[in-house]
Write a protein that holds these residues in place. Structure first.
Motif, mmCIF file in Angstrom:
data_model
loop_
_atom_site.group_PDB
_atom_site.id
_atom_site.type_symbol
_atom_site.label_atom_id
_atom_site.label_comp_id
_atom_site.label_asym_id
_atom_site.label_seq_id
_atom_site.Cartn_x
_atom_site.Cartn_y
_atom_site.Cartn_z
ATOM 1 N N LEU A 184 31.050 86.066 -8.846
ATOM 2 C CA LEU A 184 29.732 85.746 -8.302
ATOM 3 C C LEU A 184 29.374 84.306 -8.650
ATOM 4 O O LEU A 184 29.609 83.872 -9.778
ATOM 5 C CB LEU A 184 28.682 86.692 -8.906
ATOM 6 C CG LEU A 184 28.954 88.190 -8.708
ATOM 7 C CD1 LEU A 184 28.009 89.026 -9.558
ATOM 8 C CD2 LEU A 184 28.820 88.556 -7.234
ATOM 9 N N ASP A 185 28.829 83.575 -7.690
ATOM 10 C CA ASP A 185 28.412 82.207 -8.026
ATOM 11 C C ASP A 185 26.997 81.869 -7.562
ATOM 12 O O ASP A 185 26.521 80.771 -7.800
ATOM 13 C CB ASP A 185 29.422 81.168 -7.511
ATOM 14 C CG ASP A 185 29.471 81.073 -6.005
ATOM 15 O OD1 ASP A 185 28.876 81.923 -5.321
ATOM 16 O OD2 ASP A 185 30.108 80.124 -5.501
ATOM 17 N N VAL A 186 26.345 82.849 -6.907
ATOM 18 C CA VAL A 186 24.967 82.646 -6.465
ATOM 19 C C VAL A 186 24.168 83.873 -6.884
ATOM 20 O O VAL A 186 24.570 84.999 -6.611
ATOM 21 C CB VAL A 186 24.910 82.462 -4.930
ATOM 22 C CG1 VAL A 186 23.481 82.447 -4.434
ATOM 23 C CG2 VAL A 186 25.623 81.175 -4.530
ATOM 24 N N VAL A 187 23.057 83.646 -7.569
ATOM 25 C CA VAL A 187 22.239 84.772 -8.039
ATOM 26 C C VAL A 187 20.774 84.506 -7.758
ATOM 27 O O VAL A 187 20.301 83.371 -7.864
ATOM 28 C CB VAL A 187 22.475 85.050 -9.549
ATOM 29 C CG1 VAL A 187 22.144 83.848 -10.423
ATOM 30 C CG2 VAL A 187 21.684 86.274 -10.037
ATOM 31 N N THR A 226 19.009 82.997 -0.885
ATOM 32 C CA THR A 226 20.199 83.302 -1.702
ATOM 33 C C THR A 226 21.387 83.665 -0.810
ATOM 34 O O THR A 226 22.504 83.175 -1.020
ATOM 35 C CB THR A 226 19.872 84.467 -2.665
ATOM 36 O OG1 THR A 226 18.686 84.145 -3.385
ATOM 37 C CG2 THR A 226 21.013 84.721 -3.634
ATOM 38 N N ALA A 227 21.153 84.520 0.176
ATOM 39 C CA ALA A 227 22.244 84.932 1.080
ATOM 40 C C ALA A 227 22.797 83.730 1.842
ATOM 41 O O ALA A 227 24.022 83.570 1.976
ATOM 42 C CB ALA A 227 21.736 85.997 2.053
ATOM 43 N N GLU A 228 21.908 82.871 2.322
ATOM 44 C CA GLU A 228 22.367 81.693 3.070
ATOM 45 C C GLU A 228 23.139 80.735 2.159
ATOM 46 O O GLU A 228 24.153 80.160 2.561
ATOM 47 C CB GLU A 228 21.182 80.986 3.733
ATOM 48 C CG GLU A 228 20.563 81.772 4.881
ATOM 49 C CD GLU A 228 21.590 82.114 5.968
ATOM 50 O OE1 GLU A 228 22.198 81.189 6.533
ATOM 51 O OE2 GLU A 228 21.792 83.309 6.228
ATOM 52 N N LEU A 229 22.682 80.574 0.930
ATOM 53 C CA LEU A 229 23.419 79.723 -0.019
ATOM 54 C C LEU A 229 24.794 80.332 -0.310
ATOM 55 O O LEU A 229 25.790 79.612 -0.417
ATOM 56 C CB LEU A 229 22.624 79.551 -1.321
ATOM 57 C CG LEU A 229 21.321 78.763 -1.208
ATOM 58 C CD1 LEU A 229 20.549 78.806 -2.535
ATOM 59 C CD2 LEU A 229 21.585 77.302 -0.810
ATOM 60 N N ALA A 230 24.844 81.671 -0.414
ATOM 61 C CA ALA A 230 26.134 82.348 -0.647
ATOM 62 C C ALA A 230 27.092 82.064 0.508
ATOM 63 O O ALA A 230 28.296 81.933 0.304
ATOM 64 C CB ALA A 230 25.915 83.848 -0.818
ATOM 65 N N LYS A 231 26.544 81.947 1.710
ATOM 66 C CA LYS A 231 27.380 81.687 2.896
ATOM 67 C C LYS A 231 27.720 80.202 3.040
ATOM 68 O O LYS A 231 28.410 79.817 3.968
ATOM 69 C CB LYS A 231 26.664 82.190 4.155
ATOM 70 C CG LYS A 231 26.508 83.711 4.179
ATOM 71 C CD LYS A 231 26.089 84.247 5.531
ATOM 72 C CE LYS A 231 24.674 83.963 5.883
ATOM 73 N NZ LYS A 231 24.217 84.645 7.111
ATOM 74 N N GLY A 232 27.173 79.359 2.151
ATOM 75 C CA GLY A 232 27.556 77.950 2.148
ATOM 76 C C GLY A 232 26.541 76.995 2.746
ATOM 77 O O GLY A 232 26.811 75.796 2.852
ATOM 78 N N ALA A 233 25.368 77.506 3.128
ATOM 79 C CA ALA A 233 24.342 76.606 3.678
ATOM 80 C C ALA A 233 23.832 75.666 2.595
ATOM 81 O O ALA A 233 23.909 75.975 1.403
ATOM 82 C CB ALA A 233 23.171 77.435 4.214
#
Ligand code: PXL
Length: 277
Positions: A77-80, A230-237
């Motif tokens: 995991l890298d985004v929380v 958070t979800a968008e950051l997880a996808k690389g946005a």
């Protein structure tokens, strides 16, 4: 169908009616095509026999540590996202457990109190959150009340005030590890026809504005907004794009809201509607 590879993690409270808390977070992660992983910090059960007042039970700190150990050992995991923590003991264990590994992004929804709670209860939590969690955060998403508390300002009445609050909160973040971001949310508390959010990145302010949908608060809006970021950051946005998507998702969710026997409607994310925002 694209396989899900991006993982989004949340450390937050359970809100038993399903409108807010980790229930809203995991639904948002799913709606945005990420694999959701969750750690429960506390259990909130509104009391229908007492004006839907706030019943709050913290999870034992060791059980929180165990959940974080399980989640972070099982997955890379890298985004929380951090949602409601609720007590200084919880804040302490979450800060210590999350510090055990590096994070690309820590999105902090600085939940100080929720509906039905006394503002006085925010003070202990504010102090511990500021000392132990704020330094870990890369993105912080205060609402109007939290922006007042965390900025120390007397009033936030305009978009300009909201930007000033975001600047002051940003000054409290640890910028030694890279850029940090504050998204201050005006919501229905900010006077005027629009729901205004401002993003301060340490340099400049970006304003996000949509017409208000009614003047009533909708349960789960803040949780959904931070979870969508958070979800968008997880996808690389990048953060600006993530906030723009989150604003559209939460606006759609408020439009589609779910009525219930509780006094507040809840955000409702319909898969088909989210795909087109
Ligand atoms: O909306 C803030 C919030 C976050 N997390 C939990 C909550 C609430 C408000 O009710 O219960 C668990």
């Amino acid at each position: 169908m694209t396989p899900v590879t991006e993982l989004a993690y949340v450390v937050a409270g359970s809100e038993a009616t399903g409108g807010a808390g980790i229930q809203a977070d995991l639904k948002t992660f799913q709606a945005l095509g990420t694999y959701g992983v969750g750690t429960i910090t506390c259990i909130v059960s509104f009391d229908p026999t007492n004006a839907w007042g706030h019943r709050f039970v913290p999870v034992d700190p060791q059980v929180i540590a165990d959940q974080i150990e399980a989640a972070t050992s099982c997955h890379d995991l890298d985004v929380v996202k951090i949602g409601m923590l609720g007590t200084p003991a919880t804040i302490d264990v979450v800060a210590r457990s999350l510090s055990a590994q590096p994070w690309r992004h820590v999105v902090l929804d600085p939940v100080l109190i929720c509906k039905g709670q006394e503002p006085g209860a925010a003070l202990d939590t504010d102090t511990a959150l500021t000392a132990q969690i704020l330094p870990l955060a890369t993105v912080v998403t205060p609402n109007h009340f939290e922006a007042l508390t965390l900025s120390g300002m007397d009033a936030i009445s305009t978009a300009r005030d909201l930007a000033e609050a975001a600047r002051r909160i940003h000054a409290r973040l640890d910028t030694s590890g890279g850029p940090r971001y504050v998204v201050a949310k005006g919501g229905v508390e900010l006077p005027g026809p629009d729901a205004v959010d401002v993003l301060f990145d340490g340099d400049g302010v970006t304003e996000f504005r949509t017409p208000k949908i009614g003047e009533e608060r909708v349960s789960g809006a803040g949780c959904t907004f931070a979870a969508a970021i958070t979800a968008e950051l997880a996808k690389g946005a990048d953060v600006t794009d993530a906030v723009a998507v989150a604003k559209r998702v939460v606006t759609q969710g408020i439009t589609d809201r779910l009525a219930s026997h509780a006094p507040f409607d809840a955000v409702l994310l319909r898969a088909a509607a989210v795909e087109t925002v």
